[in-house]
Structures are given as structure tokens and as C-alpha cells.
Design an enzyme around this catalytic site. Sequence first.
Site, mmCIF file in Angstrom:
data_model
loop_
_atom_site.group_PDB
_atom_site.id
_atom_site.type_symbol
_atom_site.label_atom_id
_atom_site.label_comp_id
_atom_site.label_asym_id
_atom_site.label_seq_id
_atom_site.Cartn_x
_atom_site.Cartn_y
_atom_site.Cartn_z
ATOM 1 N N GLU A 10 90.794 64.582 27.750
ATOM 2 C CA GLU A 10 90.362 63.188 27.834
ATOM 3 C C GLU A 10 88.853 63.088 27.630
ATOM 4 O OE1 GLU A 10 90.781 61.349 31.684
ATOM 5 O OE2 GLU A 10 91.099 59.369 30.808
ATOM 6 N N ASN A 12 79.550 58.756 35.334
ATOM 7 C CA ASN A 12 78.638 59.791 34.841
ATOM 8 C C ASN A 12 77.941 60.538 35.972
ATOM 9 O OD1 ASN A 12 79.449 58.849 32.398
ATOM 10 N ND2 ASN A 12 77.398 58.618 31.548
ATOM 11 N N GLU A 13 77.751 59.864 37.095
ATOM 12 C CA GLU A 13 77.141 60.540 38.248
ATOM 13 C C GLU A 13 78.044 61.682 38.729
ATOM 14 O OE1 GLU A 13 77.227 57.317 37.690
ATOM 15 O OE2 GLU A 13 75.083 56.908 37.550
ATOM 16 N N GLN A 55 98.304 53.527 32.885
ATOM 17 C CA GLN A 55 98.016 54.598 33.839
ATOM 18 C C GLN A 55 97.643 54.024 35.201
ATOM 19 O OE1 GLN A 55 94.045 56.433 33.861
ATOM 20 N NE2 GLN A 55 95.044 58.343 33.298
ATOM 21 N N GLY A 56 98.421 54.328 36.211
ATOM 22 C CA GLY A 56 98.144 53.807 37.554
ATOM 23 C C GLY A 56 97.548 54.882 38.453
ATOM 24 N N TYR A 57 96.259 55.111 38.313
ATOM 25 C CA TYR A 57 95.566 56.106 39.141
ATOM 26 C C TYR A 57 94.658 55.420 40.174
ATOM 27 C CZ TYR A 57 96.811 60.032 35.953
ATOM 28 O OH TYR A 57 97.449 60.976 35.208
ATOM 29 N N SER A 58 93.645 54.682 39.679
ATOM 30 C CA SER A 58 92.617 54.147 40.585
ATOM 31 C C SER A 58 93.182 53.130 41.561
ATOM 32 C CB SER A 58 91.512 53.467 39.776
ATOM 33 O OG SER A 58 90.819 54.404 39.014
#
Lengths: 396, 356
Positions: free
Chosen positions: A249, A380-381, A131-134
Site C-alpha cells: 500500500e 506521516n508523523e 475498507q472498515g478499519y478506522s
Amino acid sequence: MTPMTIDRDALSDEEFRGQLRAFLAEYYPAELKQDFYRPFRRLRGEPANQWLRTLQQHGWRAPAWPREHGGMGLSFRKQLIYHEELEHAGVARIIDLGETQLGPTLIKLGSAAQCEHYLPRILNCEHVWCQGYSEPNAGSDLASLRTSAVLEGDEFVVNGQKIWTTHANDSTHIFTLVRTGKYAKKQQGISFLLIDLNTPGITIRPIINLAGEDEFCEVFFDNVRVPRDNLVGELDQGWTVAKALLGYERVWIGSPALAGKALDLGQHLVQQLGLESDRGVMDQLAQLQADLHDYRLLYSRICDAIADSGKPPGPEVSMLKVYASELLHRLTEFNVSISGEYGAVVGDVELAGPSAEVTATDLYWQLMMARPVTIFAGANEIQRDILAKTVLGLQA
Amino acid sequence: MQEMDEFIAMLRDSAEGFLADFQASAAAQTTIAEPRPLQRELWSAMADLGWLGLMLPEAQGGLALPLSAAAELVEVMGRYRFPVPYIEAAVLPAQVLASAGNDPLAAQLASGEQLFCLAWQDHPGSEEAFADCTLQDGKISGNKSFVAALEPGSKMLVCVNANGGAAIGLVDSAAAGITVRRSASASGSFCRVSFDRVPFELLLSGAAAQQALASALAAGRLLASAFLSGLARACLRDTVEYLNQRHQFDRKLSSFQTVSHRCVDMHIHIELAEAVWRVAAESGTAATLSAAKARASDVAQDVCRQAVQLHGAMGFTEECAVGEYLRLALQYGNWLGGANAMRRQFQSLRQAEVPV
């Protein structure tokens, strides 16, 4: 009987569970099970593909896909049982993004030709997807991504960089979010593009993580030419395509399975190190035991509600990701903290207590493998921001 | 099943109306450090609603509802921070009287004409009930601690040691030979009661007495958990409302992450508490019940204490409701088993109940 003809969704829950349990007992290799050494064991590369093909041969692959696309067509409730049984049998996790992410996306929003071409190749592991997201400047704030794809004739020309691409070095293909247009709102102008990692102009550089593994990668795109047909959904509408699966997810990331494995080890360590008469340790353990017990009940309550409603999960599932990941932190920290000097070891260790028994484990690896769970898939923030706004109604 | 769901929805609805009216009335006012007498008029109104005999058989004037229905009602009471000893004076004694099969007494409880309370605990922090008070020649001597809802005219159900065996019987609280030391609590008071040769009328003995007490304590713990869960939810809701209204530094307090993230964590913990008591109410094991009480006790006290902080100086005053929430959290969070004790109990019980 070929896999396609088996309709396991029609079985009763008990029959389904029994058949899967028997299958796993017979076919899952004992040496690949999660154990005290690798309670969060993951498979990648060839061992992973081999096991996925075994699942495929026996009709246990792709539980969530509809049967007409080669999946098992299971209801959400049976998918929960499926995951419970894998956990129960100690089956190692596999990050199979072709099955869990791309397949459902194509089935929902891809063209007939895309489905016909890609789905069978996902199932037989000819294609392995990452997966190429970030990107370096687009992590939790994903919509700030800048990797560009410019249409030239029948091809996109892709330039830019992806990062934190898990298992890119084991994959044949990457599904990406790329910038194809500029709009006032940064979520617009993003497209969902499928790219063969063998295409000229792509460089993959593994990054060593704190656990000593090279599972993260950077992927560089230098004038990479991608057929226009590889666009999924509408041009500039990739954000919607990607978001369609985020809820599910978070449900799977929120599974109490890993925490369960960490607690099993913790309880074993308490026994082996002769700490059962240490009231302080036992009270800490009781808190963790109660936390996991209570969380399992909350998890099934929320999953049951999703199954009953028949609708995709709402924003409340961010709770699951937050609690499960932080519980996993606390459990791995507990295991280090009660282990005395063994907690100082970086890597494999044979842990011995007052009895003659020895436990081979790697507390360091476990502590470190728990770290990114609070970071990936939206830190989580960010999840707390989402919950504050959407579930509690706290105003900005 | 569906019929029961509908019934529970009606029960909750009618409770909402009744409790909201009570909340708005002068009778809801609470005081600090003064024992709060049970209001007999209110008690009669609760009897009229069927609440006092909710779980009692119809033959005893009850509605014969399951424990899960009572838990739903009590959760709503928690939401309205209802400062009335319902669990203490209705649920615990009713469970014992039902076990004793004593129709006339149970009917008196259900109608509200007679008050009852359960004097079970030998020592603070202990589960022992059948050792300290001894029965001899039809009279009992000894002590009971943390007896809740001992009101003028109450009949006490006392757990005693009858020649080494367990027994539960009836004692008139006005009888000679009884000494009471009373402390205030949010829903009324707790008493330390000493008996010196006080007449005792036997209701249950042996294993039946032990089972009756166990079922009363289990019901009490479950309902206390439901109450605390509802209490915490309402306290957080009020806090969120306050944070959304109040401005400082030209911003809403709710817009500060350090504030909003704390609220999110409280919300998650309340969800945990509710998930556990609901399972305990339907099908839970003894371990799950202990876990429910441990979780709810911790969560409610934590949420109410944090509400003090998040309301700022206002939260430290009796001008807002935070204190009422917090005092009830102290009451039900530390009585019938505090969080630590319940978690230890959970730990030892769960070893006997290893899941599949």
C-alpha cells in the site's frame, strides 16, 4: 481469446508497454482523462465499474493477482510499467479495494471457498468493497479499535462504528477489523471479517470533506448478524491478516504520479500567467522540478530493489509515502501561490493571463485533495516514527 | 557487469581500510582558516593504490575504470571525511590530459611524481573559461579564480582565449609573472591566480579544448556529488549514534520526536541524493547531473549544519568531528556549481530533455 488465456507477463517489457499503451489509447474514454481541471481525477460508482469491466474483458484487470485466480499474474516490475502507462495515458484513479486489498488478502489467507465465491465477483464488479478499519478513537493508533463481534452459534453479532470509510456509499461490501477477544496486547483479539452492506442493522452516513466530496463515510453496526464463514484467517489473528499488505500500500501511495500531474499544471500556469521572467517564481519551480525528478529516481531505485529481491517491501517504503505526499502538498500550494487572486476562488475558475488562452481548473479542489494524503494509511508523523526506529536505529 | 560489480566491491573495501587508517592518524588533523598543504607521502600512497589514474587508459599508467567506479571510491572518501584534494588534483587534470592524449604527462600524474591542477574559471559564479586569459606570442596574461590544489611544484592546466578560440595548455606554477592570492578550504586551498606574460605550452585547442573542459567539469561535479552524499550519510550516522548515547531529562535524546523526525527527513534527503548521483553515474543526462550536484550540495550542507544543532554545545566545538564534515560540505557544496546555480542549469536543460 479469453482473458484467462493471455499471459502478458511472458511479454518483453517493451512489448507489454506497447500493448497496454495501444489498448488505453483505443479504449479509455477521453472525457474521463486527468486534465488541468481535474489533475487527480478519480472515478467512482458506475463510471468506475464500467472501466473496470472493460479492463476485465480485455485481460488487463487485476495486474497483481495470480492467473489461476483470474488476474494477470504480473511480476512486480511489470506492475510498475502498468502503473506508469496508466499515469502516462491520464487514466483516472479508481479506489478498487476489492482488487488491491481484499483479493490479495483472500488469495494469501482466505479459504478456498472464500476465494471461489468472492474473487470472480470482485473482478466483474458485482461486489464493490470498502475498507472498515478506522474508528473515531482508532485512527493512526488502529489497534485501539473497539467495534465488537461476538460469536453466537454460526453467526457473529457486530456492534460499533467505523469512520473514514472511503466510498462506503458506492460499495456493496465492507471488509472490517473487529474486536473478538481481549488480550494484554491490543493487537491481539482482532479479527478480519467480511460484511455485506445490505445486512440489516447497518447505517451509512456520508461525511462531506474539505474538497466538497462525500467520499468518506461513517458506518454504524447495530446488532449486525454476519455468518461465521465470513471470517478470514484465524479468529483473533486479524491484525496479521491486515498487516500483510501494508507495505505494498505504501509503495502505491508513494507513486510520483499525482505529483507529476500537479507539476504539469504548475508549469502550464507559469507560462500562461506570464511568470517565466519572474526569477523568484522560476527558482521555486526549479526546486519543485528537481524534487520530482530526484524523487522519481529514488522511487524507481526502491521499486527495482523490491522487484530484484522478490520479497515484500520493508519498512523503508514509509519514506516514499512521506516524501510523495509532502511533495504533492508543496506543488498544490505553489499552484495556488503563483495564481494571485485566482487562488482565492473556491471551486471552478477560468484562469486567464497576458495571452488569450484560458485554463479551466479548480485550484481549491486540488489543494484540498492533496491534504489527506499525509494523513491516511498512517499519518506521516507515524511513518517518521517507524523510520526513526527501524531504518535509522534511533532508540526510544 | 558482474565482474565490474565485484571489482567495485573490492575497490570500496580497500578504500575503507586505507581511509580508516588515515582517519585514525595524526595526518588527518585539520586546522581552521589555514591553507592545508597536500601531503606528498599520502599522495604517493594513493598513487600506489591506483587511485590517481583510476580512469586513465592503461597506456597512461591508469586502471581504465569508468566514471561510476570513481564515484564509488569518492563516496567512500566522503564517508571518511577525507580532507585531500583528490577531485581537484587527480580527477580534473587527468580528464584533461586524457582528452589531450598526452601519455607522458598523464603517466606522471598517475604515478604521483608530478602534481597538476586545473585553472579554468574566469570569474566566480561563472561557467566561462576561455575569455579572460589571453594567449599572445606563446605567453598568457589574465586571471583565473578558485583554482584548487595549486601546490608547490604543480603544473597548471590553464584554459585560455587564443585569438577568440578556446585553448588549454601547460603552465609552470613557479614561472615568473604569476601572482597568487590563496584562501583556505577544507581540502587545501583555493587560489586567485594572475598571469602576466607567462610561458604557455599548448595541449588542446578549439572544440577539443572545450570538450576536454566539459568532460572534466562533468566528472568533477559527479564525484563531488558522490563525495557529499557519502559525507552526509556518515555525518548523520555519527549524529544518530550521539543521540542514542546522550541522556537529558532522564531520556535518550533520540527518543524526542522533534529530534528523531529531523533525522528521518535528513535520511530521506540523503537517499534522494544517492539515487540521483547513481543514475547520473550510469546513464544520466546532463540535466540529471546538474540535479545530482544541486541535491547533494544542499543535502550535505543541511545535514552537517543540523548536526551542529543536534550535538548541542558539543557540536559547536572542535572536540567532535562535526566541524570537519561541515567544512567539507561547504567546499564541495559551493565549488563546481552551488545548489542554486545547478538547479537553474537543471531547469534549463530539462526543457530540452523532455521525457517520454
